[in-house]
Design a protein around this motif. Structure first.
Motif, mmCIF file in Angstrom:
data_model
loop_
_atom_site.group_PDB
_atom_site.id
_atom_site.type_symbol
_atom_site.label_atom_id
_atom_site.label_comp_id
_atom_site.label_asym_id
_atom_site.label_seq_id
_atom_site.Cartn_x
_atom_site.Cartn_y
_atom_site.Cartn_z
ATOM 1 N N GLN A 14 0.808 -1.226 0.000
ATOM 2 C CA GLN A 14 0.000 0.000 0.000
ATOM 3 C C GLN A 14 0.844 1.280 0.000
ATOM 4 O O GLN A 14 0.317 2.364 -0.176
ATOM 5 C CB GLN A 14 -0.920 0.007 1.231
ATOM 6 N N SER A 15 2.137 1.144 0.246
ATOM 7 C CA SER A 15 2.971 2.347 0.366
ATOM 8 C C SER A 15 3.748 2.624 -0.920
ATOM 9 O O SER A 15 4.203 1.703 -1.593
ATOM 10 C CB SER A 15 3.957 2.169 1.519
ATOM 11 N N LYS A 16 3.917 3.894 -1.210
ATOM 12 C CA LYS A 16 4.754 4.277 -2.362
ATOM 13 C C LYS A 16 6.120 4.762 -1.853
ATOM 14 O O LYS A 16 6.991 5.107 -2.635
ATOM 15 C CB LYS A 16 4.088 5.424 -3.147
ATOM 16 N N ARG A 17 6.252 4.851 -0.524
ATOM 17 C CA ARG A 17 7.493 5.423 0.027
ATOM 18 C C ARG A 17 8.091 4.474 1.064
ATOM 19 O O ARG A 17 8.164 4.787 2.241
ATOM 20 C CB ARG A 17 7.211 6.797 0.646
ATOM 21 N N THR A 18 8.508 3.307 0.567
ATOM 22 C CA THR A 18 9.136 2.339 1.476
ATOM 23 C C THR A 18 10.652 2.413 1.327
ATOM 24 O O THR A 18 11.185 2.552 0.232
ATOM 25 C CB THR A 18 8.616 0.913 1.183
ATOM 26 N N LEU A 19 11.301 2.310 2.466
ATOM 27 C CA LEU A 19 12.757 2.416 2.532
ATOM 28 C C LEU A 19 13.255 1.204 3.315
ATOM 29 O O LEU A 19 12.540 0.730 4.212
ATOM 30 C CB LEU A 19 13.064 3.719 3.295
ATOM 31 N N ALA A 176 14.541 9.080 4.960
ATOM 32 C CA ALA A 176 13.917 8.608 6.214
ATOM 33 C C ALA A 176 12.858 9.585 6.686
ATOM 34 O O ALA A 176 11.813 9.180 7.205
ATOM 35 C CB ALA A 176 14.978 8.393 7.283
ATOM 36 N N SER A 177 13.117 10.880 6.499
ATOM 37 C CA SER A 177 12.148 11.835 7.025
ATOM 38 C C SER A 177 10.928 11.991 6.103
ATOM 39 O O SER A 177 10.021 12.747 6.413
ATOM 40 C CB SER A 177 12.795 13.188 7.343
ATOM 41 N N ASN A 178 10.935 11.264 4.987
ATOM 42 C CA ASN A 178 9.771 11.298 4.092
ATOM 43 C C ASN A 178 9.187 9.913 3.852
ATOM 44 O O ASN A 178 8.372 9.743 2.954
ATOM 45 C CB ASN A 178 10.180 11.876 2.733
ATOM 46 N N CYS A 179 9.624 8.910 4.610
ATOM 47 C CA CYS A 179 9.165 7.569 4.232
ATOM 48 C C CYS A 179 7.885 7.172 4.959
ATOM 49 O O CYS A 179 7.580 7.667 6.044
ATOM 50 C CB CYS A 179 10.273 6.528 4.399
ATOM 51 N N GLY A 180 7.144 6.268 4.334
ATOM 52 C CA GLY A 180 5.890 5.791 4.915
ATOM 53 C C GLY A 180 6.065 4.443 5.598
ATOM 54 O O GLY A 180 5.328 4.085 6.514
ATOM 55 N N VAL A 181 7.058 3.673 5.104
ATOM 56 C CA VAL A 181 7.350 2.364 5.692
ATOM 57 C C VAL A 181 8.872 2.208 5.741
ATOM 58 O O VAL A 181 9.564 2.517 4.772
ATOM 59 C CB VAL A 181 6.772 1.208 4.823
ATOM 60 N N LEU A 182 9.367 1.754 6.889
ATOM 61 C CA LEU A 182 10.798 1.448 6.990
ATOM 62 C C LEU A 182 10.936 -0.033 7.316
ATOM 63 O O LEU A 182 10.393 -0.515 8.311
ATOM 64 C CB LEU A 182 11.475 2.295 8.076
ATOM 65 N N LEU A 183 11.680 -0.716 6.458
ATOM 66 C CA LEU A 183 11.955 -2.135 6.639
ATOM 67 C C LEU A 183 13.383 -2.238 7.183
ATOM 68 O O LEU A 183 14.330 -1.840 6.512
ATOM 69 C CB LEU A 183 11.830 -2.780 5.253
#
Ligand code: NAD
Length: 249
Positions: A14-19, A176-183
């Motif tokens: 669901q996320s477009k901003r995964t890091l 990191a300051s713009n991400c929606g999910v951090l793996l």
């Protein structure tokens, strides 16, 4: 566990901003021990004695005894399903970038396209005297490798006590300051300043998914979904779930 894998896969899809943030643990199954493995390299070479910039400056020949053993391990290592799983996520457009603390080049060898090397890469070396740079294959066989100017070369990796390369630091902070999910995979979260990345992401509102064989300092205070197990096994399960969800639209 299956329920948490499914939830993690949903969040990623669901996320477009995964890091992703990776540490030494992701490469353990590729044959490179982390700092915590028992009976390994780091019990014979205390990182504080061998992996500080002061140690290198004082006695580069001694530090090269450790670096030679590390080089052998790096040469033999091949990417495992955790590296290739992250690369596949990138290919699917579901992972913006990988920030790695590792110096082993395994993300790139596993097919990843955007990798930020927070601690440099052991495949290049440079001279602290004249700044001349070399590829590792140019100085193959030299023990320890020397610059044309005569000084012993240093691998282009960040030793304890050295600053993080400015570009990697800035790019990691921005992502990191713009991400929606951090793996977060295979990091103890104990080495600064890389361990500020999960906090930065969390403050930006990111969901933190952590994969590790054991809980870490991050697990209780900022991880949302903890997937306990070996990185390659958990990533294999996670990727099966993601592929199924994507195929089903
Ligand atoms: P770390 O050694 O501090 O911690 C490794 C973490 O990985 C631990 O939490 C451990 O429980 C976990 N782990 C071990 N095996 C695992 C597996 N199979 N699957 C999932 N998790 C596993 O590593 P760190 O946090 O990256 O910090 C150590 C520093 O050492 C980093 O700066 C890194 O640059 C450097 N380092 C790099 C390499 C490499 O390039 N491969 C190897 C050793 C150390």
């Amino acid at each position: 566990m299956q329920e948490r894998i499914t939830r993690a896969a949903q969040v990623i899809c669901q996320s477009k901003r995964t890091l992703a943030l990776t540490g030494a643990g992701i490469s353990v199954e590729s044959g490179i021990p982390d700092f915590r493995s028992r009976g390994g390299l780091w019990e014979r070479f205390d990182p504080i004695e061998y992996a500080t910039i002061e140690a290198f400056q004082a006695d580069p020949k001694k530090v090269w005894q450790m670096l030679e053993e590390v080089s052998v391990l790096l040469d033999q290592a091949r990417p495992n399903p955790a590296h290739t799983g992250l690369a596949r996520l990138q290919e699917m457009g579901l992972l913006q970038a990988i920030i790695t603390q590792n110096i082993d080049n395994l993300h790139q060898e596993g097919g990843a396209s955007r990798v930020i090397e927070y601690h440099g890469n052991a495949k290049t070396l440079f001279c602290l005297g004249c700044n001349q740079r070399y590829n590792a294959n140019e100085i193959e066989g030299q023990r320890p490798p020397k610059c044309d100017c005569g000084k012993i070369l240093k691998p282009n990796v960040v030793f304890f006590g050295e600053p993080i390369p400015r570009k990697a630091l800035q790019e990691s902070y921005d992502l990191a300051s713009n991400c929606g999910v951090l793996l977060v995979l295979g990091t103890s979260g104990e080495v600064a300043p890389a361990n500020t990345i999960p906090q930065t992401a969390k403050m930006a509102g990111a969901t933190v998914i952590e994969i590790n064989v054991e809980p870490t300092v991050l697990t209780n205070y900022l991880t949302d979904i903890f997937l306990q197990g070996k990185a390659s096994e958990v990533m294999t399960q996670l990727m099966e779930e993601v592929e199924t969800m994507v195929a089903q639209g």
